[in-house]
Scaffold this motif. Structure first.
Motif, short mmCIF file in Angstrom:
data_model
loop_
_atom_site.label_atom_id
_atom_site.label_comp_id
_atom_site.label_asym_id
_atom_site.label_seq_id
_atom_site.Cartn_x
_atom_site.Cartn_y
_atom_site.Cartn_z
N MET A 87 0.85 -1.19 0.00
CA MET A 87 0.00 0.00 0.00
C MET A 87 0.89 1.24 0.00
SD MET A 87 -2.78 1.24 2.88
CE MET A 87 -3.98 -0.03 2.47
N VAL A 88 0.51 2.21 -0.80
CA VAL A 88 1.16 3.51 -0.80
C VAL A 88 0.08 4.55 -0.55
CG1 VAL A 88 2.50 5.20 -2.12
CG2 VAL A 88 2.95 2.76 -2.43
N ILE A 89 0.33 5.39 0.45
CA ILE A 89 -0.61 6.47 0.75
C ILE A 89 0.08 7.77 0.31
CG2 ILE A 89 -1.89 7.70 2.53
CD1 ILE A 89 -1.80 5.05 4.16
N VAL A 90 -0.56 8.47 -0.60
CA VAL A 90 0.00 9.73 -1.09
C VAL A 90 -0.55 10.86 -0.24
CG1 VAL A 90 0.33 11.24 -3.08
CG2 VAL A 90 0.04 8.76 -3.43
N GLY A 91 0.34 11.59 0.42
CA GLY A 91 -0.05 12.77 1.18
C GLY A 91 -0.04 13.97 0.26
N ILE A 92 -1.10 14.76 0.32
CA ILE A 92 -1.22 15.93 -0.55
C ILE A 92 -1.49 17.16 0.31
CG2 ILE A 92 -2.53 17.01 -2.43
CD1 ILE A 92 -3.21 14.10 -3.32
N ALA A 93 -0.62 18.15 0.17
CA ALA A 93 -0.86 19.44 0.82
C ALA A 93 -1.82 20.22 -0.07
CB ALA A 93 0.45 20.21 0.99
N SER A 94 -2.88 20.71 0.55
CA SER A 94 -3.92 21.40 -0.20
C SER A 94 -4.23 22.74 0.48
CB SER A 94 -5.16 20.50 -0.24
OG SER A 94 -6.12 21.01 -1.12
N PRO A 95 -3.26 23.67 0.42
CA PRO A 95 -3.46 24.95 1.10
C PRO A 95 -4.53 25.80 0.41
CG PRO A 95 -1.44 25.01 -0.18
CD PRO A 95 -1.98 23.61 -0.29
N GLY A 150 -1.99 24.53 -7.10
CA GLY A 150 -1.63 24.94 -5.75
C GLY A 150 -1.39 23.78 -4.79
N GLU A 151 -1.75 22.56 -5.20
CA GLU A 151 -1.51 21.40 -4.35
C GLU A 151 -0.12 20.82 -4.61
OE1 GLU A 151 -5.77 19.41 -3.35
OE2 GLU A 151 -4.86 18.79 -5.25
N SER A 152 0.40 20.10 -3.62
CA SER A 152 1.70 19.45 -3.77
C SER A 152 1.71 18.14 -3.00
CB SER A 152 2.83 20.37 -3.29
OG SER A 152 2.63 20.72 -1.93
N VAL A 153 2.59 17.24 -3.40
CA VAL A 153 2.74 15.97 -2.70
C VAL A 153 3.64 16.19 -1.49
CG1 VAL A 153 3.76 13.65 -2.87
CG2 VAL A 153 2.35 14.53 -4.74
N THR A 154 3.15 15.79 -0.31
CA THR A 154 4.00 15.84 0.88
C THR A 154 4.83 14.58 0.99
OG1 THR A 154 2.20 14.98 2.26
CG2 THR A 154 2.49 17.37 2.22
N GLY A 155 4.41 13.53 0.32
CA GLY A 155 5.19 12.31 0.32
C GLY A 155 4.36 11.10 -0.04
N PHE A 156 5.09 10.01 -0.28
CA PHE A 156 4.51 8.71 -0.53
C PHE A 156 4.79 7.88 0.71
CE2 PHE A 156 5.77 10.51 -4.60
CZ PHE A 156 4.61 10.38 -5.34
#
Length: 183
Positions: A87-95, A150-156
């Motif tokens: 499983m990979v959980i993608v974290g997305i920053a959504s300011p 405007g969103e970015s990946v915080t990590g996998f």
């Protein structure tokens, strides 16, 4: 100190992961813990994508598509990066715009949420490895994952059952990174 501090002092990233991955009940609780991250103005400037099964192959294809080299061995290596865990959980920053909460603070909140998520999964007995790399910033990957402007990946966040523990990593001495001010 409390058991929480002891847990944190023994926390480690685990790169060797296999099935099973966390089930629905564990994930729900872990995401609930992630939502408790410090969050000025309760903006919840984060969201997550859970990827498993055939989705991991699709993620691998995105990783390969982001690769600038057409060498098939390198492309296959890029594809396999998505298969390092069940499983990979993608974290997305959504300011979002806010008069009192700058984007930088919202990005820190999204990172804290990702950290809380990883800690909750580890507390449930699973291993995690937070990864980024070039693919976390590549437009092909961001578009393929459906990120908005405007969103970015915080990590996998790779997660699953630890297949073998990695050696203990030496930690810095507190005095190496803490000083009192003013001196």
């Amino acid at each position: 100190m409390s058991s929480v501090t002891d847990f944190l002092l023994n926390r480690a990233s685990e790169p060797r992961l296999e099935a099973p991955a966390p089930g629905t009940a564990i994930l729900e609780k872990a995401f609930a813990a992630a939502s408790r991250a410090p969050d000025h103005a309760l903006l919840r400037p984060w969201r997550y994508l859970v990827i498993e099964g055939e989705g991991l192959n699709a993620l691998g294809e995105l990783f390969a598509a982001a690769h600038t080299d057409s060498n098939e061995k390198k492309l296959e290596k890029a594809r396999k990066k998505a298969l390092r865990a069940p499983m990979v959980i993608v974290g997305i920053a959504s300011p979002r715009p806010h008069r009192k909460v700058p984007e930088s603070e919202q990005l820190l909140s999204a990172g804290a949420s990702m950290s809380f998520l990883g800690l909750a999964l580890q507390d449930a007995g699973y291993g995690v490895m937070w990864r980024t790399g070039d693919v976390a910033y590549h437009p092909t990957v961001l578009e393929g994952l459906g990120l908005k402007a405007g969103e970015s990946v915080t990590g996998f966040l790779y997660t699953g059952t630890v297949s073998s523990r990695k050696p203990i990593v030496p930690r810095p001495e507190v005095a190496d990174f803490v000083t009192r001010w003013p001196e």
